[in-house]
Scaffold this motif. Structure first.
Motif, short mmCIF file in Angstrom:
data_model
loop_
_atom_site.label_atom_id
_atom_site.label_comp_id
_atom_site.label_asym_id
_atom_site.label_seq_id
_atom_site.Cartn_x
_atom_site.Cartn_y
_atom_site.Cartn_z
N SER A 52 27.30 42.83 41.48
CA SER A 52 27.23 41.36 41.45
C SER A 52 27.39 40.77 42.85
N ASP A 53 26.87 39.58 43.00
CA ASP A 53 27.00 38.86 44.27
C ASP A 53 27.17 37.37 43.96
N ASN A 54 28.39 36.90 44.04
CA ASN A 54 28.68 35.50 43.71
C ASN A 54 29.19 34.72 44.92
N ARG A 55 28.84 35.20 46.10
CA ARG A 55 29.37 34.56 47.31
C ARG A 55 28.96 33.09 47.41
N ASP A 56 27.70 32.81 47.02
CA ASP A 56 27.23 31.43 47.17
C ASP A 56 27.89 30.47 46.19
N VAL A 105 43.33 31.09 38.63
CA VAL A 105 44.12 32.09 39.35
C VAL A 105 43.27 33.34 39.45
N MET A 106 43.00 33.76 40.67
CA MET A 106 42.17 34.94 40.89
C MET A 106 43.05 36.07 41.41
N VAL A 107 43.16 37.14 40.62
CA VAL A 107 43.98 38.29 41.03
C VAL A 107 43.04 39.39 41.53
N GLY A 108 43.08 39.63 42.83
CA GLY A 108 42.22 40.67 43.43
C GLY A 108 40.74 40.39 43.25
N PRO A 109 40.30 39.16 43.58
CA PRO A 109 38.88 38.83 43.37
C PRO A 109 38.00 39.46 44.43
N SER A 110 36.73 39.67 44.07
CA SER A 110 35.72 40.01 45.07
C SER A 110 34.39 39.42 44.61
N PRO A 111 33.78 38.59 45.47
CA PRO A 111 32.49 38.01 45.09
C PRO A 111 31.34 38.98 45.30
N ARG A 112 31.58 40.03 46.06
CA ARG A 112 30.55 41.05 46.28
C ARG A 112 31.24 42.30 46.82
N HIS A 171 39.14 32.82 49.93
CA HIS A 171 40.01 31.70 50.28
C HIS A 171 39.27 30.72 51.20
N GLN A 172 38.57 31.23 52.21
CA GLN A 172 37.84 30.37 53.15
C GLN A 172 36.76 29.56 52.45
N ARG A 173 36.08 30.18 51.49
CA ARG A 173 34.92 29.54 50.88
C ARG A 173 35.31 28.53 49.80
N ILE A 174 36.44 28.72 49.16
CA ILE A 174 36.85 27.78 48.11
C ILE A 174 37.73 26.72 48.76
N ALA A 175 37.19 25.52 48.87
CA ALA A 175 37.91 24.46 49.56
C ALA A 175 39.25 24.20 48.88
N GLY A 176 40.28 24.11 49.68
CA GLY A 176 41.60 23.77 49.15
C GLY A 176 42.30 24.89 48.41
#
Lengths: 392, 265
Positions: free
Chosen positions: B196-200, B116-123, B229-234
């Motif tokens: 941080s940059d965790n987009r990949d 469960v990700m509350v207010g996530p940001s990969p970058r 949401h788009q990047r994490i399948a399902g």
């Protein structure tokens, strides 16, 4: 209060002047109220004057966080808002308000969260104090703090570099002898200590070991340490005799005009068919220990006067033969004067570790250092130096 | 070192329940969850902890090299799971802890049942075609503002804690620690977080994931939640009516309801 004197009149006028509305609008601080989501619902004139905003541009249109610089906004979201929710108040937060014309106004912010009878958040009251001068002062303090930290780091690096030049990182390999040395500066090791040792070769199978303690600490002691080491190296080439070498060292130190003196053990080692001949002379220093397998350690040498304190003093030397399995242990008073409360580690502490020890020189040197450090709960009051010479 | 002491781990609920591990973000400590976590104690084994440097963690465990990336924090999460032998874990991460939990789940996927990700940001910083919400200059300014709040951070706070009548014991222990952090550690944590940059990494996630997006969140704007949401399948994306970055404090009921639905409680 009686009468209607001038003081009384002034009192009444001041009281009338400060009706609640003026009290709010012309308060000497910025004042605003927001809904629980941060939307501004009311703002006083002082805040508007400071920032150049118009009331209708703020009320119902902007949140408090939107008035802050970006850094302040993140701080607001990650610290201020949670704190307010949890504690009901936040105090003395340093933030920057971005004014209508884009300037930064440093403010100190206090805020309280008011709740309804059910405990639901109702309104947040925020008081802002102009902190321009205070912030500049704090920045200056921070700059000074950074400067002090940097200069402390430089001093520490200097001390450690100096220290490394004065102590051989590991004693050299001596053919036919097992030599080990350990050194540990006092306290946290940020200051240059006064203990030193050196092991060097004069000719084939002819070596000198010196271990000593310069009075004092710091850069001045380091300078004297360097002088002592190089003088002993030079005079040991000229004379095979430790007493003569110490006398010349004595003269050099006195001639130098420094008021520093030192205590030393000077040991000349020459290899023979039967083992190693050791000649030692002591100047004001704890006497070395001689260890033979299966026997209690024995103190060797004779006490002699300090080096560099008095001209023309008489010294003695002691000869002994080190055969296979025997050791000599040289140490500074940082070992025996290790303290725990009022107790002292003492010679008996040292003998407890040393007696019965029969292994490589490095093991014994490490064992002594470890034991005396443990005794002092790892905060040495004085420098500690130990050199062990063992005939394999 | 015992990870349970190091991270001030506290356990609630029955030992037989499925474990839910709640992880706080940059800024505060495990008390961020105080209105949400108790709601799960009936069905789950609830574990709370403080990242090293925050709250009641062991500050002496702070190792500059280890915690110079989010991976160091993920290591701690895995060590906590191992120490408690947690399996089938539902990891609930707020803010930067969403990424910390994701990194942990990528390293040991079998241990985690749900994220469960509350207010996530990969970058956080904008990049070519990516809107993180901040420019590099913004982040530099943030780090400076942490410096100038140094005085405020280090002074002892004696807060008047708002009472929680149903759980008065929660109010007691808060008086000392909330939002207090070693300023030097907090600044480094801010650097690690906001640079941080965790987009990949997102595309590699195989664990069922719920993304909670707040309205008007200046730390993690709508577009970022959508990106995750788009990047994490399902994955499932829920946009809360709650505003700001801390719905666990400002809208605990809504937050709890959405998480409850996702974990099937």
């Amino acid at each position: 209060m009686t009468g209607a004197g001038p003081a009384q009149e002034a009192f009444q006028e001041a009281l009338l002047e400060d009706d609640p509305e003026l009290l709010y609008d012309r308060a000497p601080c910025g004042y605003l109220s927001t809904a629980p989501d941060g939307t501004i619902v009311k703002v006083n004139q002082t805040f508007l004057s400071w920032t150049g905003f118009r009331r209708e541009g703020l009320v119902g249109r902007r949140t408090f966080a939107q008035l802050l610089s970006v850094g302040g906004r993140i701080y607001h979201e990650t610290h201020y808002a949670p704190m307010l929710r949890m504690q009901g108040s936040a105090r003395e937060l340093a933030l920057d308000v971005v004014t209508a014309d884009g300037r930064r106004l440093p403010v100190l912010v206090n805020a309280v969260l008011e709740r309804d009878p059910h405990g639901e958040p109702r309104v947040v009251r925020v008081a802002l104090f102009d902190a321009t001068d205070r912030r500049e002062y704090e920045r200056e303090l921070l700059r000074e703090k950074h400067r002090a930290e940097q200069s402390e780091a430089r001093a520490r690096a200097l001390a450690q570099t100096l220290q490394q030049t004065l102590i051989p990182p590991t004693p050299p390999h001596v053919p036919g002898l097992d030599v080990a040395g350990v050194y540990r500066p006092a306290g946290t090791g940020e200051e240059v200590g006064g203990d030193f040792y050196d092991v060097f070769q004069v000719a084939e199978d002819d070596w000198v070991v010196i271990l000593g303690d310069i009075c004092g600490k710091g850069v001045e002691a380091a300078v004297v340490t360097a002088l002592v080491r190089y003088t002993v190296r030079a005079v040991s080439v000229q004379t095979p005799d430790p007493v003569e070498a110490l006398s010349r060292l004595n003269e050099v130190l006195i001639a130098q005009g420094t008021d520093r003196f030192c205590t030393v053990v000077l040991l000349r080692l020459r290899r023979t068919d039967r083992g190693w001949n050791a000649t030692l002379s002591v100047g004001g220093h704890p006497l070395p220990l001689h260890l033979k397998q299966g026997q209690p350690a024995e103190v060797v040498g004779e006490p002699g006067p300090l080096v560099g304190a008095f001209p023309g003093v008489a010294r003695t030397e002691t000869d002994l033969l080190l055969s296979s399995g025997e050791m000599l242990l040289l140490y500074t008073d940082g070992v025996t004067e290790g303290r725990r409360g009022r107790e002292m580690y003492g010679e008996h502490g040292l003998l407890r570790v040393v007696n019965g020890h029969a292994g490589p020189a490095a093991e014994l040197a490490d064992a002594v250092l470890h034991d005396v450090l443990e005794y002092q709960e790892h905060l040495a009051r004085d420098d500690i130096a130990v050199v062990v010479v063992r005939v394999p | 070192m015992d990870p349970l002491a190091r991270n001030n781990v506290r356990l609630f609920g029955g030992v037989d329940g499925q474990p839910m591990l709640f992880s706080h973000g940059f800024g505060c400590d495990q008390h961020m969850w105080r209105f949400v976590a108790p709601e799960f104690e009936d069905r789950f084994r609830v574990a709370l902890f403080d990242h090293v440097g925050a709250g009641g963690s062991d500050q002496s465990a702070y190792d500059v090299a280890k915690y110079s990336s989010l991976d160091g924090y993920a290591t701690d999460v895995l060590e906590i799971c191992e120490a408690l032998d947690l399996r089938d874990v539902i990891f609930v991460g707020h803010s930067v802890s969403s990424m910390i939990g994701m990194l942990a789940a990528l390293r040991e996927p079998d241990r985690f049942a749900k994220l469960v990700m509350v207010g996530p940001s990969p970058r956080y910083i904008d990049d070519d075609g990516y809107v993180g919400g901040f420019s590099e200059a913004d982040i530099t300014e943030l780090l400076e503002s942490l410096d100038s709040n140094y005085l405020g951070w280090s002074t002892a706070m004696a807060p008047v804690i708002m009472g929680n009548t149903e759980r008065p014991e929660l109010g007691q222990e808060l008086t000392e620690s909330f939002c207090r952090a070693d300023p030097a550690i907090a600044k480094r944590f801010a650097e690690v977080t906001f640079l941080s940059d965790n987009r990949d990494d997102l595309a590699r996630v195989r664990v069922p994931t719920l993304v909670l997006q707040c309205s008007k969140d200046v730390i993690a704007p709508d577009s970022v939640g959508e990106f995750v949401h788009q990047r994490i399948a399902g994955s499932r994306l829920v946009t809360l009516t709650a505003t700001g970055h801390c719905p666990n404090l400002s809208a605990p009921d809504e937050t709890t309801a959405v998480i409850r639905q996702f974990v099937g409680a």
